[in-house]
Design a protein around this motif. Structure first.
Motif, PDB file in Angstrom:
ATOM      1  N   ALA A 167       0.828  -1.216   0.000  1.00 14.39           N
ATOM      2  CA  ALA A 167       0.000   0.000   0.000  1.00 14.39           C
ATOM      3  C   ALA A 167       0.863   1.267   0.000  1.00 14.39           C
ATOM      4  N   GLU A 168       2.085   1.194   0.557  1.00 12.97           N
ATOM      5  CA  GLU A 168       2.961   2.374   0.571  1.00 12.97           C
ATOM      6  C   GLU A 168       3.388   2.792  -0.833  1.00 12.97           C
ATOM      7  N   LEU A 169       3.416   1.850  -1.762  1.00 17.27           N
ATOM      8  CA  LEU A 169       3.827   2.167  -3.131  1.00 17.27           C
ATOM      9  C   LEU A 169       2.717   2.878  -3.890  1.00 17.27           C
ATOM     10  N   CYS A 170       1.490   2.399  -3.754  1.00 19.02           N
ATOM     11  CA  CYS A 170       0.387   3.002  -4.493  1.00 19.02           C
ATOM     12  C   CYS A 170      -0.947   2.647  -3.860  1.00 19.02           C
ATOM     13  N   LYS A 171      -1.926   3.429  -4.178  1.00  9.89           N
ATOM     14  CA  LYS A 171      -3.301   3.182  -3.725  1.00  9.89           C
ATOM     15  C   LYS A 171      -4.068   2.587  -4.904  1.00  9.89           C
ATOM     16  N   VAL A 172      -4.442   1.316  -4.784  1.00  5.69           N
ATOM     17  CA  VAL A 172      -5.124   0.671  -5.906  1.00  5.69           C
ATOM     18  C   VAL A 172      -6.470   1.324  -6.204  1.00  5.69           C
ATOM     19  N   ARG A 173      -7.061   1.964  -5.223  1.00  3.13           N
ATOM     20  CA  ARG A 173      -8.350   2.635  -5.459  1.00  3.13           C
ATOM     21  C   ARG A 173      -8.229   3.806  -6.441  1.00  3.13           C
ATOM     22  N   THR A 174      -7.001   4.283  -6.698  1.00  4.15           N
ATOM     23  CA  THR A 174      -6.810   5.394  -7.634  1.00  4.15           C
ATOM     24  C   THR A 174      -6.712   4.928  -9.086  1.00  4.15           C
ATOM     25  N   ILE A 175      -6.683   3.632  -9.304  1.00  6.08           N
ATOM     26  CA  ILE A 175      -6.554   3.099 -10.665  1.00  6.08           C
ATOM     27  C   ILE A 175      -7.822   3.423 -11.448  1.00  6.08           C
ATOM     28  N   ASN A 176      -7.621   4.018 -12.636  1.00  5.52           N
ATOM     29  CA  ASN A 176      -8.782   4.363 -13.464  1.00  5.52           C
ATOM     30  C   ASN A 176      -8.619   3.878 -14.901  1.00  5.52           C
ATOM     31  N   ILE A 177      -7.876   2.783 -15.069  1.00  9.82           N
ATOM     32  CA  ILE A 177      -7.733   2.140 -16.375  1.00  9.82           C
ATOM     33  C   ILE A 177      -8.216   0.691 -16.243  1.00  9.82           C
ATOM     34  N   PRO A 178      -8.522   0.044 -17.352  1.00 15.10           N
ATOM     35  CA  PRO A 178      -8.921  -1.359 -17.275  1.00 15.10           C
ATOM     36  C   PRO A 178      -7.797  -2.243 -16.731  1.00 15.10           C
ATOM     37  N   VAL A 179      -8.170  -3.156 -15.856  1.00 16.13           N
ATOM     38  CA  VAL A 179      -7.229  -4.110 -15.261  1.00 16.13           C
ATOM     39  C   VAL A 179      -7.836  -5.498 -15.358  1.00 16.13           C
ATOM     40  N   GLN A 180      -7.019  -6.443 -15.807  1.00 21.59           N
ATOM     41  CA  GLN A 180      -7.424  -7.846 -15.821  1.00 21.59           C
ATOM     42  C   GLN A 180      -6.440  -8.584 -14.918  1.00 21.59           C
ATOM     43  N   ALA A 181      -6.915  -9.090 -13.781  1.00 19.65           N
ATOM     44  CA  ALA A 181      -6.054  -9.692 -12.771  1.00 19.65           C
ATOM     45  C   ALA A 181      -6.180 -11.211 -12.754  1.00 19.65           C
ATOM     46  N   HIS A 182      -5.031 -11.891 -12.546  1.00 18.25           N
ATOM     47  CA  HIS A 182      -4.977 -13.353 -12.563  1.00 18.25           C
ATOM     48  C   HIS A 182      -4.284 -13.860 -11.299  1.00 18.25           C
ATOM     49  N   PHE A 183      -4.972 -14.716 -10.542  1.00 20.86           N
ATOM     50  CA  PHE A 183      -4.432 -15.260  -9.300  1.00 20.86           C
ATOM     51  C   PHE A 183      -4.749 -16.742  -9.191  1.00 20.86           C
ATOM     52  N   GLY A 184      -3.980 -17.433  -8.381  1.00 22.30           N
ATOM     53  CA  GLY A 184      -4.215 -18.851  -8.124  1.00 22.30           C
ATOM     54  C   GLY A 184      -4.849 -19.067  -6.764  1.00 22.30           C
ATOM     55  N   ASP A 185      -5.860 -19.916  -6.703  1.00 22.54           N
ATOM     56  CA  ASP A 185      -6.539 -20.140  -5.425  1.00 22.54           C
ATOM     57  C   ASP A 185      -5.742 -21.029  -4.472  1.00 22.54           C
ATOM     58  N   GLN A 186      -4.582 -21.527  -4.930  1.00 23.55           N
ATOM     59  CA  GLN A 186      -3.705 -22.333  -4.080  1.00 23.55           C
ATOM     60  C   GLN A 186      -2.376 -21.618  -3.808  1.00 23.55           C
ATOM     61  N   ASP A 187      -2.336 -20.317  -4.107  1.00 26.64           N
ATOM     62  CA  ASP A 187      -1.132 -19.507  -3.896  1.00 26.64           C
ATOM     63  C   ASP A 187      -0.870 -19.380  -2.396  1.00 26.64           C
ATOM     64  N   THR A 188       0.375 -19.611  -1.989  1.00 24.41           N
ATOM     65  CA  THR A 188       0.726 -19.564  -0.565  1.00 24.41           C
ATOM     66  C   THR A 188       1.645 -18.394  -0.219  1.00 24.41           C
ATOM     67  N   VAL A 189       1.775 -17.426  -1.107  1.00 25.89           N
ATOM     68  CA  VAL A 189       2.631 -16.271  -0.839  1.00 25.89           C
ATOM     69  C   VAL A 189       1.776 -15.214  -0.134  1.00 25.89           C
ATOM     70  N   HIS A 190       1.645 -15.387   1.176  1.00 26.54           N
ATOM     71  CA  HIS A 190       0.780 -14.529   1.991  1.00 26.54           C
ATOM     72  C   HIS A 190       1.345 -13.114   2.083  1.00 26.54           C
ATOM     73  N   GLY A 191       0.446 -12.144   1.999  1.00 28.39           N
ATOM     74  CA  GLY A 191       0.837 -10.742   2.023  1.00 28.39           C
ATOM     75  C   GLY A 191       1.235 -10.212   0.662  1.00 28.39           C
ATOM     76  N   PHE A 192       1.127 -11.050  -0.367  1.00 28.59           N
ATOM     77  CA  PHE A 192       1.545 -10.632  -1.713  1.00 28.59           C
ATOM     78  C   PHE A 192       0.597 -11.117  -2.798  1.00 28.59           C
ATOM     79  N   SER A 193       0.171 -12.384  -2.731  1.00 33.10           N
ATOM     80  CA  SER A 193      -0.658 -12.922  -3.812  1.00 33.10           C
ATOM     81  C   SER A 193      -1.544 -14.092  -3.397  1.00 33.10           C
ATOM     82  N   ALA A 194      -1.566 -14.421  -2.130  1.00 35.16           N
ATOM     83  CA  ALA A 194      -2.412 -15.513  -1.654  1.00 35.16           C
ATOM     84  C   ALA A 194      -3.885 -15.162  -1.885  1.00 35.16           C
TER      85      ALA A 194
END
Length: 173
Positions: free
Chosen positions: A84-111
Motif C-alpha cells: 500500500a505504501e507504493l500506491c493506492k489501488v483505489r486510484t486506478i482508473n484504467i482497465p485491469v485484468q487480474a490473474h491469481f491462483g486459489d492455491q497460492d501460498t505467498v501470503h501478504g503478496f498474492s495468496a
C-alpha cells in the motif's frame, strides 16, 4: 528476469501481434534460487521500476503502473500485489485484468486472501476483470517445479492477449 520470462514475453508478442517489454530490472543478475530472488526483490527500487504487465513481482509492478503512470492504457497483473505504501489501488482508473491462483501460498503478496482484498478494492471499477484459477503461485511458469499448470496458463494467457488486443486496438496503439 530469466529465460522463461523472456520466452513468455516473446510468446505473448507473437500471440497478440503486439510489442512486449521485458526489462532487466536487476542489471544482468539472474537466479533460480528463491531465497536469492527474494533478496533481489527486496532491494529493488519499486517506484523506479514500473511496468504494465507481468508475473509475480512484475504483476505487482503492473498494478503500481496502473495507479502511478498516466500513459498506461491497461494492466494485466499475474499473482502479485504491491504494498500500500507504493500506491493506492483505489486510484486506478484504467482497465485491469487480474490473474491469481486459489492455491497460492505467498501470503501478504498474492495468496487468495490478498487477491480477494485487491478484488474488493477494484470491483466497482470500469473495465476490471478478475480471474482465480485452480492453481498455485507461478502457475504460468513451465519451469516452476510444482505449480505450473498448463491448462490454467493457456487460459490466462489467452485472456490476457484478448484483453490487450481489445484495449490497445481501441486506444489505436
Amino acid at each position: 528476469m530469466n529465460e522463461q520470462i523472456v520466452r513468455t514475453g516473446r510468446e505473448l508478442a507473437e500471440m497478440g501481434r503486439f510489442a512486449t517489454l521485458v526489462p532487466d530490472l536487476y542489471r544482468g543478475k539472474i537466479t533460480k534460487d528463491y531465497e536469492e530472488a527474494g533478496h533481489l526483490m527486496s532491494g529493488l527500487d519499486w517506484p523506479g521500476a514500473v511496468g504494465v504487465t507481468g508475473f509475480c513481482m512484475g504483476g505487482a509492478l503492473s498494478i503500481a503502473a496502473a495507479a502511478l503512470v498516466g500513459e498506461i492504457s491497461a494492466a494485466a497483473p499475474f499473482y502479485g500485489i504491491p504494498k500500500a505504501e507504493l500506491c493506492k489501488v483505489r486510484t486506478i482508473n484504467i482497465p485491469v485484468q487480474a490473474h491469481f491462483g486459489d492455491q497460492d501460498t505467498v501470503h501478504g503478496f498474492s495468496a487468495p486472501e490478498d487477491a480477494q482484498a485487491f478484488k474488493a478494492a477494484m470491483d466497482k471499477k470500469l473495465g476490471f476483470e478478475f480471474y482465480m484459477y485452480a492453481a498455485g503461485h507461478g502457475f504460468t511458469n513451465p519451469e516452476h517445479p510444482t505449480n505450473y499448470n498448463k491448462e490454467c496458463a493457456d487460459l490466462a494467457l489467452s485472456r490476457t492477449v484478448k484483453f490487450m488486443q481489445r484495449l490497445l486496438q481501441t486506444a489505436n496503439v
